[in-house]
Design an enzyme around this catalytic site. Structure first.
Site, short mmCIF file in Angstrom:
data_model
loop_
_atom_site.label_atom_id
_atom_site.label_comp_id
_atom_site.label_asym_id
_atom_site.label_seq_id
_atom_site.Cartn_x
_atom_site.Cartn_y
_atom_site.Cartn_z
N ASP A 1 1.08 -1.18 -0.07
CA ASP A 1 -0.05 -0.18 -0.04
C ASP A 1 0.68 1.25 0.03
O ASP A 1 1.89 1.37 0.35
CB ASP A 1 -0.80 0.17 1.12
CG ASP A 1 -1.83 -1.22 1.44
OD1 ASP A 1 -2.05 -1.90 0.25
OD2 ASP A 1 -2.27 -1.53 2.38
N ARG A 2 0.33 2.48 -0.50
CA ARG A 2 1.05 3.57 -0.39
C ARG A 2 1.60 4.02 0.77
O ARG A 2 2.92 4.44 0.80
CB ARG A 2 0.19 4.58 -0.98
CG ARG A 2 0.95 6.08 -1.42
CD ARG A 2 -0.29 6.83 -1.97
NE ARG A 2 0.55 8.43 -2.16
CZ ARG A 2 0.11 8.99 -3.06
NH1 ARG A 2 -1.01 8.82 -3.68
NH2 ARG A 2 0.77 9.99 -3.57
#
Length: 241
Positions: free
Chosen positions: A55-56
């Protein structure tokens, strides 16, 4: 800014992905020029192909391949759950010494609009084990509580469902600190006020074990915590219980 390379040969490259950086551009962030794929292409002088995702907001071990075939072979190990992944995260509340969250998860698809992710399809098996390493109690009121209780965990997801760790700990009623999608807004507000510039999603991919898809040799990669995580943990030590 160059990425920290953890491993590289003619087939693979692995980096310690910083929090806040996309793995690659998506249709929802197509105007962003900065992403791991672009940085690595410039840094290595080669095209790179994603094998798995982080995930970012998540930092840590991320592997890319230099050819589609190597990417496909290694991605098969992830899909068949033959890799071993260890994460560390900070969650709300006191967790048991150890436990297993066995809770099926439906597929998530990104979409535009108010709800960024749409649940689609049937639920699939998802198992996440954890060990509590530390727990803390801060003398800071949170919502209707007089103090803020937190647990620092070592986590191992068997599969790699989208947002598996974040969704599992939300289901477990101990959401991750700094998680804007599944977290507790009361905890996040207080944590952001306390940690200011260090505040982030407290999730880090610490290590990854897999078999090299060409040489068949076992590979173990580890990634150090970012300065922001180290700073937060050092401040929390004063409140360890």
């Amino acid at each position: 800014m160059t990425l920290e390379i953890l491993y590289q040969d003619e087939h693979l490259v692995a980096v310690n992905k910083p929090a806040g950086l996309l793995v690659h551009r998506t249709h929802l962030a197509k105007d962003e020029e900065d992403a791991v794929v672009q940085r690595l292409r410039d840094q290595t002088g080669k095209w790179v192909f994603p094998v798995h995702r982080l995930d970012r907001g998540t930092s840590g071990v991320l592997v890319m391949a230099f050819t589609p075939e190597v990417a496909r072979r290694l991605a098969t190990q992830f899909s068949e759950s033959t890799t071993k992944k260890i994460y560390h995260c900070l969650v709300r509340g006191y967790c048991d010494d150890a436990g297993v969250i066995d809770y099926p998860l439906a597929k998530l698809n990104e979409q535009k609009g108010r709800s960024r992710f749409k649940i689609e399809g049937t639920e699939r098996e998802a198992v996440t084990s954890f060990v509590r390493l530390k727990q803390f109690q801060l003398p800071v009121p949170v919502s209707r509580y007089d103090s803020m209780r937190l647990s620092w965990l070592e986590v191992s997801p068997k599969q790699g469902r989208k947002h598996q760790i974040r969704r599992h700990f939300k289901h477990h009623l101990t959401p991750l600190v700094g998680d804007s999608c599944y977290g507790c807004r009361h905890i996040n507000k207080v944590a952001k006020d306390i940690w200011v510039d260090d505040f982030r999603l407290m999730l880090h991919a610490s290590s990854l074990d897999f078999t090299h898809p060409i040489t068949n040799q076992p590979i173990t990669l580890t990634a150090d915590f970012s300065d922001r995580i180290v700073n937060i943990l050092s401040k929390l030590e004063y409140y360890r219980t």
